[in-house]
Design a protein around this motif. Structure first.
Motif, PDB file in Angstrom:
ATOM      1  N   GLY A  43      -1.413  -5.792 -16.751  1.00  0.00           N
ATOM      2  CA  GLY A  43      -0.032  -5.385 -16.957  1.00  0.00           C
ATOM      3  C   GLY A  43       0.092  -3.887 -16.780  1.00  0.00           C
ATOM      4  N   ILE A  44       1.089  -3.458 -16.018  1.00  0.00           N
ATOM      5  CA  ILE A  44       1.307  -2.032 -15.784  1.00  0.00           C
ATOM      6  C   ILE A  44       2.708  -1.674 -16.257  1.00  0.00           C
ATOM      7  N   THR A  45       2.777  -0.842 -17.278  1.00  0.00           N
ATOM      8  CA  THR A  45       4.061  -0.482 -17.853  1.00  0.00           C
ATOM      9  C   THR A  45       4.153   1.022 -17.994  1.00  0.00           C
ATOM     10  N   GLY A  46       5.329   1.513 -18.285  1.00  0.00           N
ATOM     11  CA  GLY A  46       5.561   2.943 -18.402  1.00  0.00           C
ATOM     12  C   GLY A  46       7.021   3.243 -18.157  1.00  0.00           C
ATOM     13  N   PRO A  47       7.466   4.429 -18.458  1.00  0.00           N
ATOM     14  CA  PRO A  47       8.878   4.768 -18.285  1.00  0.00           C
ATOM     15  C   PRO A  47       9.310   4.633 -16.834  1.00  0.00           C
ATOM     16  N   PRO A  48      10.581   4.362 -16.594  1.00  0.00           N
ATOM     17  CA  PRO A  48      11.071   4.362 -15.208  1.00  0.00           C
ATOM     18  C   PRO A  48      10.762   5.695 -14.525  1.00  0.00           C
ATOM     19  N   GLY A  49      10.272   5.607 -13.290  1.00  0.00           N
ATOM     20  CA  GLY A  49       9.941   6.824 -12.559  1.00  0.00           C
ATOM     21  C   GLY A  49       8.547   7.353 -12.825  1.00  0.00           C
ATOM     22  N   SER A  50       7.729   6.589 -13.567  1.00  0.00           N
ATOM     23  CA  SER A  50       6.381   7.075 -13.884  1.00  0.00           C
ATOM     24  C   SER A  50       5.380   6.805 -12.768  1.00  0.00           C
ATOM     25  N   GLY A  51       5.812   6.108 -11.714  1.00  0.00           N
ATOM     26  CA  GLY A  51       4.934   5.892 -10.568  1.00  0.00           C
ATOM     27  C   GLY A  51       4.187   4.574 -10.582  1.00  0.00           C
ATOM     28  N   LYS A  52       4.731   3.570 -11.228  1.00  0.00           N
ATOM     29  CA  LYS A  52       4.039   2.271 -11.327  1.00  0.00           C
ATOM     30  C   LYS A  52       3.835   1.650  -9.948  1.00  0.00           C
ATOM     31  N   SER A  53       4.907   1.564  -9.163  1.00  0.00           N
ATOM     32  CA  SER A  53       4.803   0.932  -7.838  1.00  0.00           C
ATOM     33  C   SER A  53       3.852   1.696  -6.927  1.00  0.00           C
ATOM     34  N   THR A  54       3.939   3.012  -6.975  1.00  0.00           N
ATOM     35  CA  THR A  54       3.062   3.840  -6.126  1.00  0.00           C
ATOM     36  C   THR A  54       1.603   3.614  -6.482  1.00  0.00           C
ATOM     37  N   LEU A  55       1.302   3.534  -7.788  1.00  0.00           N
ATOM     38  CA  LEU A  55      -0.082   3.337  -8.207  1.00  0.00           C
ATOM     39  C   LEU A  55      -0.584   1.954  -7.788  1.00  0.00           C
ATOM     40  N   ILE A  56       0.221   0.930  -7.975  1.00  0.00           N
ATOM     41  CA  ILE A  56      -0.192  -0.424  -7.565  1.00  0.00           C
ATOM     42  C   ILE A  56      -0.454  -0.459  -6.058  1.00  0.00           C
ATOM     43  N   TYR A  57       0.440   0.164  -5.304  1.00  0.00           N
ATOM     44  CA  TYR A  57       0.281   0.222  -3.847  1.00  0.00           C
ATOM     45  C   TYR A  57      -1.052   0.864  -3.474  1.00  0.00           C
ATOM     46  N   THR A  58      -1.376   1.976  -4.117  1.00  0.00           N
ATOM     47  CA  THR A  58      -2.626   2.686  -3.796  1.00  0.00           C
ATOM     48  C   THR A  58      -3.845   1.881  -4.224  1.00  0.00           C
ATOM     49  N   MET A  59      -3.811   1.270  -5.401  1.00  0.00           N
ATOM     50  CA  MET A  59      -4.940   0.462  -5.859  1.00  0.00           C
ATOM     51  C   MET A  59      -5.162  -0.728  -4.937  1.00  0.00           C
ATOM     52  N   ALA A  60      -4.063  -1.402  -4.551  1.00  0.00           N
ATOM     53  CA  ALA A  60      -4.184  -2.585  -3.693  1.00  0.00           C
ATOM     54  C   ALA A  60      -4.834  -2.233  -2.360  1.00  0.00           C
ATOM     55  N   ARG A  61      -4.543  -1.046  -1.834  1.00  0.00           N
ATOM     56  CA  ARG A  61      -5.127  -0.627  -0.553  1.00  0.00           C
ATOM     57  C   ARG A  61      -6.614  -0.302  -0.695  1.00  0.00           C
ATOM     58  N   LYS A  62      -7.040   0.115  -1.893  1.00  0.00           N
ATOM     59  CA  LYS A  62      -8.439   0.492  -2.096  1.00  0.00           C
ATOM     60  C   LYS A  62      -9.325  -0.698  -2.475  1.00  0.00           C
ATOM     61  N   ILE A  63      -8.741  -1.757  -3.021  1.00  0.00           N
ATOM     62  CA  ILE A  63      -9.536  -2.930  -3.397  1.00  0.00           C
ATOM     63  C   ILE A  63     -10.031  -3.618  -2.120  1.00  0.00           C
ATOM     64  N   PRO A  64     -11.300  -4.011  -2.049  1.00  0.00           N
ATOM     65  CA  PRO A  64     -11.835  -4.648  -0.835  1.00  0.00           C
ATOM     66  C   PRO A  64     -10.995  -5.841  -0.396  1.00  0.00           C
ATOM     67  N   GLN A  65     -10.882  -6.013   0.913  1.00  0.00           N
ATOM     68  CA  GLN A  65      -9.991  -7.037   1.445  1.00  0.00           C
ATOM     69  C   GLN A  65     -10.540  -8.446   1.294  1.00  0.00           C
ATOM     70  N   ASP A  66     -11.785  -8.587   0.808  1.00  0.00           N
ATOM     71  CA  ASP A  66     -12.276  -9.934   0.526  1.00  0.00           C
ATOM     72  C   ASP A  66     -11.871 -10.393  -0.889  1.00  0.00           C
ATOM     73  N   ARG A  67     -11.144  -9.551  -1.618  1.00  0.00           N
ATOM     74  CA  ARG A  67     -10.652  -9.910  -2.943  1.00  0.00           C
ATOM     75  C   ARG A  67      -9.178 -10.287  -2.839  1.00  0.00           C
ATOM     76  N   ARG A  68      -8.814 -11.365  -3.520  1.00  0.00           N
ATOM     77  CA  ARG A  68      -7.423 -11.813  -3.490  1.00  0.00           C
ATOM     78  C   ARG A  68      -6.604 -11.058  -4.541  1.00  0.00           C
ATOM     79  N   ILE A  69      -5.478 -10.505  -4.112  1.00  0.00           N
ATOM     80  CA  ILE A  69      -4.652  -9.678  -4.985  1.00  0.00           C
ATOM     81  C   ILE A  69      -3.244 -10.260  -5.036  1.00  0.00           C
ATOM     82  N   ALA A  70      -2.719 -10.401  -6.240  1.00  0.00           N
ATOM     83  CA  ALA A  70      -1.334 -10.829  -6.429  1.00  0.00           C
ATOM     84  C   ALA A  70      -0.595  -9.739  -7.192  1.00  0.00           C
ATOM     85  N   ILE A  71       0.623  -9.462  -6.758  1.00  0.00           N
ATOM     86  CA  ILE A  71       1.446  -8.431  -7.402  1.00  0.00           C
ATOM     87  C   ILE A  71       2.786  -9.054  -7.769  1.00  0.00           C
ATOM     88  N   LEU A  72       3.092  -9.046  -9.053  1.00  0.00           N
ATOM     89  CA  LEU A  72       4.389  -9.514  -9.538  1.00  0.00           C
ATOM     90  C   LEU A  72       5.157  -8.304 -10.039  1.00  0.00           C
TER      91      LEU A  72
END
Length: 433
Positions: A43-72
């Motif tokens: 779970g990723i929470t924080g005030p609006p504008g704290s960069g949640k989407s940006t951080l998820i985007y960056t983490m997803a790009r760094k996780i190896p592509q043989d791992r399955r990732i779901a983002i809700l």
């Protein structure tokens, strides 16, 4: 395509099948799943504008592509359509083309905790499909957004560079739920001060919660990638610790309990939509808000409380009902009625099993003359004295004065005055206190 066929395809990470299953869940269709814990729900929470989407985007790009990732991504509901505003999904559109990443934007639909039943169902479906990571981005932080702690294995709390006073204001909604505190946008010069303030607050909360509560604090820049590799290592370390200590099952239990509660909210919302006439009754004053709510939930009085069955051997009868998979209460001795009582719980009412305590009780005489079977039907009333007056005005006869029953004060209408039915009137203890 059947649900079973969709489930089979979902196990192969067929994103179209996963999307269809989640849509069915949003429509209220129950998806039969046998969940085996293997996904790391974050779970990723924080005030609006704290960069949640940006951080998820960056983490997803760094996780190896043989791992399955779901983002809700949980977005505020549109006041007009009930759907989500889709902002987060637009920001992460690039990730949707990657075969190992599934993204779904979901609306809160007005649920106070920021999650709804469909969100939990989506987590279940994604774990069944074999996701290695399931990221849940919440609407914001605070008391209205803490249900995620019952779903996620790990909570990331993002705090942008803030003053000490601003962090203090966030404390009540954040400091109790985080496992990893992330100073986001750490390319900002003010981030070092925020980092020190968070370390101090975490130490303070650690003293309150005990030594076993040891969240981490880390500086990260989702935009420039600073600290993201270290954050991912912390996340994986956390999952290994939970797995090694057999804690993942606890997360599943809390998830299922929240799913039950949120599904109840969902059913209530649908019932409200189907009973708009009750709103009119409240507006024009023909019903009080409390009366309308009880009517909405089927709790208006009088109503069926239970059906009583006289039995010769209570233990034997209880065992039969348990074999049917029904929940049975512990026995209660009611001296005033001369019976031992057990309640069998059903969805909207109960069955009462009665065994006589002595040969002179009315239940013993009933068994002697008629044998085992239905002894009486019970109605629950709010005001027993008031209902007794109604009984007398109707020309019906009571068997005696009110007395103590298994769960409150009771009296009976004589079967000779009511078509051969012995009708019990029950006022529960809660109404007498």
């Amino acid at each position: 395509m059947s649900i079973n066929e969709l489930l089979e395809r979902a196990r192969s990470w067929d994103k179209a099948a996963i999307a269809k299953l989640i849509t069915l869940a949003e429509e209220g269709i129950e998806i039969p799943l046998n969940i085996q814990r293997k996904s790391h729900v974050i779970g990723i929470t924080g005030p609006p504008g704290s960069g949640k989407s940006t951080l998820i985007y960056t983490m997803a790009r760094k996780i190896p592509q043989d791992r399955r990732i779901a983002i809700l991504t949980i977005d505020p509901s549109s006041p007009f359509t009930g759907g989500s505003f889709m902002g987060n999904r637009i920001r992460m559109q690039e990730l949707t083309s990657r075969p190992n990443i599934y993204i779904r934007s979901m609306a809160t639909r007005g649920i106070r905790g920021g999650l709804n039943y469909a969100t939990i169902a989506a987590v279940n479906i994604l774990e069944y499909a074999g996701a290695d990571y399931i990221f849940i981005e919440t609407v914001g932080a605070g008391q209205s957004d803490t249900d995620v702690k019952y779903v996620a294995d790990t909570i990331l709390v993002l705090v942008p560079p803030l003053s000490g006073d601003e962090i203090q204001a966030l404390k009540s909604g954040l400091m109790e739920i985080g496992d990893i505190y992330v100073v986001s946008k750490s390319d900002n010069q003010a981030s070092e001060s925020t980092y020190r303030d968070l370390l101090a607050m975490v130490d303070m909360m650690r003293e309150v919660k005990g030594d076993s509560w040891k969240p981490a604090v880390i500086k990260v820049s989702g935009l420039y990638g600073y600290g993201v590799d270290e954050l991912l290592r912390l996340i994986d370390d956390r999952f290994r610790e939970l797995s090694n200590n057999s804690k993942l099952g606890e997360s599943l239990i809390s998830r299922r309990l929240l799913e039950m509660r949120l599904y109840a909210y969902d059913l209530l919302e649908k019932r409200l939509d189907e009973n708009k006439d009750l709103e009119g009754d409240v507006i024009n004053g023909s019903l009080s808000p409390q009366e309308a709510a009880r009517k909405l939930l089927g709790m208006e009085k009088p109503r069926l409380d239970h059906v009583a069955i006289a039995v010769k051997d209570l233990n034997s009868a209880v065992e039969k009902f348990r074999r049917l998979g029904l929940r049975v209460s512990d026995p209660i001795i009611v001296e005033e009625q001369g019976v031992k009582v057990v309640m069998v719980w059903l969805g909207n009412t109960r069955i009462e099993l009665l065994e006589p305590l002595n040969p002179s009780s009315t239940v013993a005489k009933f068994l002697e003359s008629r044998g085992e079977g239905i002894h009486h039907i019970a109605l629950e009333v709010d005001d027993l004295d008031g209902f007794i007056k109604r009984v007398q005005e109707a020309g019906l006869t009571l068997t005696g004065k009110p007395s103590k029953g298994a769960e409150g004060i009771v009296t009976f209408i004589h079967p000779k005055s009511l078509n051969g039915v012995l009708l019990e009137l029950v006022q529960h203890k809660a109404h007498n206190e």
